[in-house]
Scaffold this motif. Structure first.
Motif, PDB file in Angstrom:
ATOM      1  N   GLY A  14       0.785  -1.229   0.000  1.00  0.00           N
ATOM      2  CA  GLY A  14       0.000   0.000   0.000  1.00  0.00           C
ATOM      3  C   GLY A  14       0.812   1.271   0.000  1.00  0.00           C
ATOM      4  N   THR A  15       2.132   1.150   0.102  1.00  0.00           N
ATOM      5  CA  THR A  15       2.993   2.340   0.131  1.00  0.00           C
ATOM      6  C   THR A  15       3.562   2.693  -1.234  1.00  0.00           C
ATOM      7  OG1 THR A  15       5.046   1.122   0.552  1.00  0.00           O
ATOM      8  CG2 THR A  15       3.694   1.713   2.475  1.00  0.00           C
ATOM      9  N   GLY A  16       3.451   1.762  -2.199  1.00  0.00           N
ATOM     10  CA  GLY A  16       4.049   1.966  -3.504  1.00  0.00           C
ATOM     11  C   GLY A  16       5.397   1.289  -3.662  1.00  0.00           C
ATOM     12  N   ARG A  17       5.897   0.680  -2.592  1.00  0.00           N
ATOM     13  CA  ARG A  17       7.183  -0.019  -2.691  1.00  0.00           C
ATOM     14  C   ARG A  17       7.029  -1.290  -3.518  1.00  0.00           C
ATOM     15  NH1 ARG A  17       8.627  -2.947   3.048  1.00  0.00           N
ATOM     16  NH2 ARG A  17      10.296  -3.780   1.729  1.00  0.00           N
ATOM     17  N   GLN A  18       8.127  -1.845  -3.969  1.00  0.00           N
ATOM     18  CA  GLN A  18       8.100  -3.038  -4.796  1.00  0.00           C
ATOM     19  C   GLN A  18       7.568  -4.248  -4.002  1.00  0.00           C
ATOM     20  OE1 GLN A  18       8.704  -3.255  -8.211  1.00  0.00           O
ATOM     21  NE2 GLN A  18       8.514  -1.052  -7.821  1.00  0.00           N
ATOM     22  N   PRO A  19       6.885  -5.154  -4.670  1.00  0.00           N
ATOM     23  CA  PRO A  19       6.316  -6.307  -3.961  1.00  0.00           C
ATOM     24  C   PRO A  19       7.385  -7.279  -3.494  1.00  0.00           C
ATOM     25  CG  PRO A  19       6.033  -6.557  -6.327  1.00  0.00           C
ATOM     26  CD  PRO A  19       6.574  -5.168  -6.111  1.00  0.00           C
ATOM     27  N   TYR A  20       7.031  -8.058  -2.493  1.00  0.00           N
ATOM     28  CA  TYR A  20       7.944  -9.068  -1.978  1.00  0.00           C
ATOM     29  C   TYR A  20       7.116 -10.209  -1.392  1.00  0.00           C
ATOM     30  CZ  TYR A  20       6.773  -6.798   2.470  1.00  0.00           C
ATOM     31  OH  TYR A  20       6.106  -6.262   3.537  1.00  0.00           O
ATOM     32  N   SER A  21       7.704 -11.396  -1.318  1.00  0.00           N
ATOM     33  CA  SER A  21       7.019 -12.566  -0.779  1.00  0.00           C
ATOM     34  C   SER A  21       7.190 -12.607   0.736  1.00  0.00           C
ATOM     35  CB  SER A  21       7.570 -13.846  -1.402  1.00  0.00           C
ATOM     36  OG  SER A  21       7.298 -13.871  -2.786  1.00  0.00           O
ATOM     37  N   GLY A  50       0.586 -17.762  -5.122  1.00  0.00           N
ATOM     38  CA  GLY A  50      -0.050 -17.363  -6.372  1.00  0.00           C
ATOM     39  C   GLY A  50      -1.022 -16.210  -6.229  1.00  0.00           C
ATOM     40  N   LEU A  51      -1.202 -15.707  -5.003  1.00  0.00           N
ATOM     41  CA  LEU A  51      -2.127 -14.602  -4.761  1.00  0.00           C
ATOM     42  C   LEU A  51      -1.376 -13.349  -4.328  1.00  0.00           C
ATOM     43  CD1 LEU A  51      -5.003 -16.366  -2.766  1.00  0.00           C
ATOM     44  CD2 LEU A  51      -4.845 -15.970  -5.246  1.00  0.00           C
ATOM     45  N   ILE A  52      -1.956 -12.216  -4.640  1.00  0.00           N
ATOM     46  CA  ILE A  52      -1.438 -10.929  -4.188  1.00  0.00           C
ATOM     47  C   ILE A  52      -2.154 -10.556  -2.901  1.00  0.00           C
ATOM     48  CG2 ILE A  52      -1.495  -8.446  -4.674  1.00  0.00           C
ATOM     49  CD1 ILE A  52      -0.909  -9.146  -7.593  1.00  0.00           C
ATOM     50  N   ALA A  53      -1.387 -10.143  -1.888  1.00  0.00           N
ATOM     51  CA  ALA A  53      -1.949  -9.622  -0.644  1.00  0.00           C
ATOM     52  C   ALA A  53      -1.827  -8.108  -0.666  1.00  0.00           C
ATOM     53  CB  ALA A  53      -1.225 -10.193   0.564  1.00  0.00           C
ATOM     54  N   SER A  54      -2.963  -7.454  -0.576  1.00  0.00           N
ATOM     55  CA  SER A  54      -3.027  -5.996  -0.592  1.00  0.00           C
ATOM     56  C   SER A  54      -3.791  -5.532   0.639  1.00  0.00           C
ATOM     57  CB  SER A  54      -3.768  -5.542  -1.864  1.00  0.00           C
ATOM     58  OG  SER A  54      -4.254  -4.219  -1.733  1.00  0.00           O
ATOM     59  N   PRO A  55      -3.555  -4.307   1.087  1.00  0.00           N
ATOM     60  CA  PRO A  55      -4.491  -3.761   2.075  1.00  0.00           C
ATOM     61  C   PRO A  55      -5.899  -3.779   1.482  1.00  0.00           C
ATOM     62  CG  PRO A  55      -2.570  -2.339   1.833  1.00  0.00           C
ATOM     63  CD  PRO A  55      -2.502  -3.341   0.725  1.00  0.00           C
ATOM     64  N   GLY A  56      -6.902  -3.895   2.339  1.00  0.00           N
ATOM     65  CA  GLY A  56      -8.272  -3.826   1.847  1.00  0.00           C
ATOM     66  C   GLY A  56      -8.503  -2.529   1.093  1.00  0.00           C
ATOM     67  N   ILE A 454      -5.542   3.005  -4.096  1.00  0.00           N
ATOM     68  CA  ILE A 454      -6.824   2.536  -3.550  1.00  0.00           C
ATOM     69  C   ILE A 454      -6.662   2.017  -2.117  1.00  0.00           C
ATOM     70  CG2 ILE A 454      -7.911   2.050  -5.769  1.00  0.00           C
ATOM     71  CD1 ILE A 454      -7.166  -0.882  -5.451  1.00  0.00           C
ATOM     72  N   THR A 455      -5.490   2.274  -1.530  1.00  0.00           N
ATOM     73  CA  THR A 455      -5.249   1.810  -0.151  1.00  0.00           C
ATOM     74  C   THR A 455      -4.534   2.896   0.669  1.00  0.00           C
ATOM     75  OG1 THR A 455      -3.183   0.716  -0.851  1.00  0.00           O
ATOM     76  CG2 THR A 455      -5.177  -0.622  -0.838  1.00  0.00           C
ATOM     77  N   ASP A 466      -3.669   3.928  10.721  1.00  0.00           N
ATOM     78  CA  ASP A 466      -3.335   2.500  10.717  1.00  0.00           C
ATOM     79  C   ASP A 466      -4.203   1.695   9.751  1.00  0.00           C
ATOM     80  OD1 ASP A 466      -1.322   2.857  12.617  1.00  0.00           O
ATOM     81  OD2 ASP A 466      -2.712   2.622  14.285  1.00  0.00           O
ATOM     82  N   ARG A 467      -4.632   2.325   8.685  1.00  0.00           N
ATOM     83  CA  ARG A 467      -5.376   1.639   7.619  1.00  0.00           C
ATOM     84  C   ARG A 467      -4.626   1.840   6.301  1.00  0.00           C
ATOM     85  NH1 ARG A 467      -9.790  -1.121  10.197  1.00  0.00           N
ATOM     86  NH2 ARG A 467     -10.271   0.167  12.020  1.00  0.00           N
ATOM     87  N   GLY A 468      -4.942   1.024   5.319  1.00  0.00           N
ATOM     88  CA  GLY A 468      -4.393   1.211   3.989  1.00  0.00           C
ATOM     89  C   GLY A 468      -2.979   0.727   3.799  1.00  0.00           C
ATOM     90  N   VAL A 469      -2.410   0.041   4.797  1.00  0.00           N
ATOM     91  CA  VAL A 469      -1.047  -0.475   4.687  1.00  0.00           C
ATOM     92  C   VAL A 469      -0.978  -1.865   5.316  1.00  0.00           C
ATOM     93  CG1 VAL A 469       0.144   1.748   4.647  1.00  0.00           C
ATOM     94  CG2 VAL A 469      -0.436   0.704   6.845  1.00  0.00           C
ATOM     95  N   LEU A 470      -0.030  -2.655   4.809  1.00  0.00           N
ATOM     96  CA  LEU A 470       0.262  -3.949   5.404  1.00  0.00           C
ATOM     97  C   LEU A 470       1.570  -3.817   6.167  1.00  0.00           C
ATOM     98  CD1 LEU A 470      -0.606  -6.490   2.547  1.00  0.00           C
ATOM     99  CD2 LEU A 470      -2.063  -5.658   4.398  1.00  0.00           C
ATOM    100  N   ARG A 471       1.471  -3.696   7.468  1.00  0.00           N
ATOM    101  CA  ARG A 471       2.644  -3.608   8.336  1.00  0.00           C
ATOM    102  C   ARG A 471       2.233  -3.993   9.744  1.00  0.00           C
ATOM    103  NH1 ARG A 471       1.442   0.585  11.389  1.00  0.00           N
ATOM    104  NH2 ARG A 471       0.661   2.546  10.516  1.00  0.00           N
ATOM    105  N   GLU A 472       3.211  -4.268  10.549  1.00  0.00           N
ATOM    106  CA  GLU A 472       2.951  -4.636  11.943  1.00  0.00           C
ATOM    107  C   GLU A 472       2.141  -3.551  12.648  1.00  0.00           C
ATOM    108  OE1 GLU A 472       5.459  -5.570  16.060  1.00  0.00           O
ATOM    109  OE2 GLU A 472       6.487  -5.512  14.116  1.00  0.00           O
ATOM    110  N   ASN A 473       1.115  -3.988  13.371  1.00  0.00           N
ATOM    111  CA  ASN A 473       0.250  -3.149  14.200  1.00  0.00           C
ATOM    112  C   ASN A 473      -0.760  -2.324  13.407  1.00  0.00           C
ATOM    113  OD1 ASN A 473      -0.330  -2.881  16.967  1.00  0.00           O
ATOM    114  ND2 ASN A 473       0.361  -0.747  16.911  1.00  0.00           N
TER     115      ASN A 473
END
Length: 527
Positions: A14-21, A50-56, A454-455, A466-473
């Motif tokens: 959700g930050t625009g950084r490159q994806p990672y597994s 095989g799936l992308i995990a994105s913030p809601g 969109i996130t 604390d919404r729109g991102v995938l990170r701890e907490n």
């Protein structure tokens, strides 16, 4: 022990950084970690290979104030991967509702079969909380609500005391969770307000640290002037400004896109905080009577019906409509979306031009007769936009996606229980269409940037902590989708159709949807 462990996902955070597994651990409502492969016990483990995990996804332009109380399962949005809505747009919100606003908005309670009544956001929040919505709800305060509560639906300027009273209502709304103010400047009563009134209202209310979202005074012939007015509000008050569903409507206005984008870029360069949203379609949807001169609606529905029934005023309405509509071809691009009566149900999905031809009538006569028969309860889809301009708007770095749609219960749709009509497909497919058609297929922008818009960007813009991102907490609002399968299936002929490729949706750490089906848990929050 984790509540949920999502393994082997491709993370777009959700930050625009490159994806990672990585794996995602969830405990309670929050994300416990996003890290390399983890061996941990969990109540539920999902292999997301095989799936992308994105913030809601965050729908920044929704109209679910009433529908979410009666259809809290929210399937038309949840199945798109949407976990949060920004409501209260276009000058219309759930509250406050006093005086003439209370009388006029009773039709919304009846339309959505809402049993309880409220006047303030404090009362509304209680009703919505009791309904247990499946998605998160955040709202603006509608300028139309507060103006109608103070002045009614009259075409008159707001005086000093009026603005002070409106400012007090806005401040009260903010104390109960409103994140700013919206205007609908083509609708009554917003259409009767001046730019000076709006600036003074924002100043007196003391909400300049929030956001001002606007359905501008014009999105067609006077779009340049309307954007200039909007920018001036930001310049004079310092408030963040957000242009709702930015468009250049009408073929003779399509060439204005260069000037539109230049104005927005210049405002940003000046230091004005400016953003916008857009749905990924070239047709809009709103009330059919917006095709008529704005003075037609002065005083509310009953006054409008009286004008349409008065031969002298009707003649004037028809003459003015003919003057600012290009010709009868205009009505070929106006599709009847929904009506109230069974008598006219067969018109849903037909253009006004075709329906009028079938009745042997002129389009303007047919449209007005239909409005009278349905007591104004006619929604229409207007085909007036340009595909290239749409792409340019979606490509803006400060443009987000908004469905401009209310919650609609796909699972309850059978055409006989009030869930009928042919609503705009944007309510069922905006987010999958944006990603599948414009990003993954056409390459309009990198997927990292598309997901940010969109996130993370909506959360930042509208102050959702604390919404729109995938990170701890951060809150565990997460959408897992298959980039090879994601697509919208809804169209103008058959809109009641859920998208494909959205495999899992989590809201506040709870599984909300899986494989296109809803889970029994509704875990949304009022933000």
């Amino acid at each position: 022990m984790l509540d949920i462990l999502i393994k082997n996902a491709l993370i777009y955070d959700g930050t625009g950084r490159q994806p990672y597994s990585a794996d995602i651990g969830i405990t309670g409502k929050k994300i416990a970690f996003v890290s390399d492969t983890v061996n941990a016990a969990a109540e539920l483990t999902i292999d997301a290979d095989g799936l992308i995990a994105s913030p809601g996804f965050i729908d920044v332009h929704s109209h679910s104030e009433f529908s979410l109380t009666s259809h809290p399962e929210a399937d038309s949005k949840l199945l798109q991967g949407v976990t949060t809505e920004i409501n209260g747009n276009c000058g219309f919100s759930a509250a406050p509702i006093y005086n003439e606003a209370r009388q006029n908005l009773e039709k919304e309670f009846l339309l959505h079969k809402v049993q309880k009544r409220w006047q303030t956001f404090k009362e509304y929040n209680k009703v919505l909380s009791e309904a247990k919505p499946a998605i998160n709800f955040s709202t603006l305060t509608g300028h139309g609500n507060i103006r109608a509560s103070v002045l009614g639906y009259k075409n008159q300027a707001a005086e000093g005391a009026d603005i002070a009273n409106m400012a007090a209502l806005l401040r009260e709304s903010v104390t109960h969770g409103s994140i700013g103010m919206s205007t609908g400047l083509i609708y009554s009563p917003g259409v009767y307000s001046s730019n000076a009134e709006l600036i003074e209202l924002i100043r007196q209310s003391g909400v300049s640290d929030l956001i001002y979202a606007t359905h501008m005074r014009s999105e067609s012939d006077a779009i340049i002037e309307s954007i200039e007015d909007t920018i001036e509000i930001g310049r004079q008050t310092g408030i963040k400004i957000h242009i709702s569903h930015l468009k250049t409507a009408g073929k003779h206005n399509w060439h204005k896109i260069d000037a539109v984008l230049r104005l927005i870029a210049d405002a940003a360069a000046e230091g004005i905080k400016i953003t916008c949203d857009r749905y990924p379609y070239t047709a809009s949807q709103t009330s059919l009577d917006t095709a008529l001169p704005s003075w037609t609606y002065e005083g509310g529905d009953e006054a409008e019906l009286a004008r349409l029934s008065n031969p002298t005023e009707l003649k004037k309405i028809k003459a003015e409509t003919a003057a600012f509509r290009e010709n009868d071809d205009y009505w070929k691009g106006v599709l009847v979306s929904s009506v109230k009566t069974e008598k006219n149900r067969h018109l849903e999905g037909m253009t006004i031009a075709d329906a009028a031809a079938g009745a042997g009538a002129k389009p303007i006569d047919f449209a007005i007769d239909l409005l009278l028969e349905e007591r104004l309860a006619v929604d229409a889809i207007f085909f007036s936009m340009n595909e290239d301009n749409l792409r340019r708007i979606l490509s803006l770095p400060n443009c987000m996606v908004g469905s401009d749609s209310t919650i609609r219960p796909i699972s309850q749709h059978n055409g006989s229980n009030g869930q009928s009509g042919k609503p705009h497909p944007r309510g069922f497919g905006s987010f999958p269409r944006y990603l599948s058609k414009y990003v993954l297929s056409e390459g309009l922008m990198p997927l990292t940037e598309a997901i940010r818009k969109i996130t993370g960007l909506p959360a930042e813009t509208f102050g959702l902590k604390d919404r729109g991102v995938l990170r701890e907490n951060a809150y565990a609002d997460i959408t897992l989708f298959d980039e090879k399968r994601i697509r919208d299936t809804s169209d103008y002929a058959q809109p009641w159709s859920a998208p494909e490729g959205i495999e899992y949706v989590f809201v506040n750490g709870r599984l909300a949807a899986k494989g296109g089906s809803l889970a029994p848990v509704r875990a949304g929050m009022l933000l």
